[in-house]
Design an enzyme around this catalytic site. Sequence first.
Site: not given
Ligand code: 9RB
Ligand code: ZN
Length: 369
Positions: A142, A179, A181, A267
């Site tokens: 990312h 992945d 995502h 995931d």
């Molecule tokens: C938060 C939000 C995230 C959700 C999923 C990932 C996955 C990463 C991964 C990372 C951050 C949102 C905390 C939208 O495994 N990548 O391969 N955060 N999501 N809003 N908020 C407050």
């Molecule tokens: Zn992921």
Amino acid sequence: MSNKKTGFVWHEIYMWHNTGNYAGVMPYGNPVQPGTHVENPETKRRFRNLLEVSGLLPQLQPIAARETTEQEILRFHTAQYLEKIKTLSSSIGGDAGIFTPMGVGSYDIARLSAGGVLAALEAIMSGEVKNAYALVRPPGHHALADDGMGFCIFGNAVIAGKHALEHYGLERIATVDWDVHHGNGTQSGFYDDPRALTISLHQDNCFPPDSGHLNENGEGRGEGYNINIPLPAGSGVGAYEAAFDRVVIPALRAYQPQLIIVPCGFDAGAYDPLGRMQMHSGGYRSLTKKLMEVADELCEGRILMCHEGGYNGDTLPFMGLAVLEELSGIRTSVEDPFLEMMASLGGQQLLPHQEQIIIAAQQLVNKIG
Ligand code: 9RB
Ligand code: ZN
């Protein structure tokens, strides 16, 4: 078949990257009780532990991680972002960007994480190993040029891909990101570059929000060389296998990469807390096999996998073992105890609404050439 081994990168210091006391992904603070961040060392430790206990680990070729040079980081990231990471790392840590907590010393660890992927690339390119898996942390897919995102500090796969193109002089590389995502950072690193075909299979609109759509196909000279396959939530092994058979493999054949980099998250596994897909160890085994067949045909089997997400510490090790068994051609005596229950979940076969997305993505293969 080649008698060369599969390389494996691991370093204990990767586990010392401290993401802090979150509640999963959510910062703590009343009313949210402090807990553990979802991207913590335990899942990766358990993965490595199963490799050891299964007897596979000593049959892999250990590859020592190295530090990434600043010059290598700057092939993708901005100097300003690099300075920000250094400053945070040498004070008390903080947020590298968008949902990317880091602690004291995380700069050096992130440098060694990208460097672990580079070391694995170097071992493949020198012919020391046939293929390699870099079990690194923090993850990378990312990360943007000028910001951290989604637990990723440096774009490990982008930095490795640019090294393959610029240091080794390869003309065409491909990335296949499974992945759950969207691999938005990897996509951004090569968006206008026809020397990289970037492919991401992911859960439609999961993370980052509003990213990874079918119509993101690259720009400028890179137009046509980015393929997203945004599968609907609930997709299982049938959908992933069909996406490989009908899109990923034909796209690779059309493009003829000299190296395949796989940002490898687990995931998309059934029961992962951050995804809603239904993959299992048999599915990852099958995708790895499909990729190896095409890599044998196109690029002497050169596959470089770098670890990304995957947050169910109970089930992930068995999916990881399956991938490493395939890469190395060594089947251990370990059977995945979760496989049967996951395989018998409803919806493992390809369903019509999933097939629609695959058919749409198939159209993009014709643009490669
Ligand atoms: C938060 C939000 C995230 C959700 C999923 C990932 C996955 C990463 C991964 C990372 C951050 C949102 C905390 C939208 O495994 N990548 O391969 N955060 N999501 N809003 N908020 C407050
Ligand atoms: Zn992921």
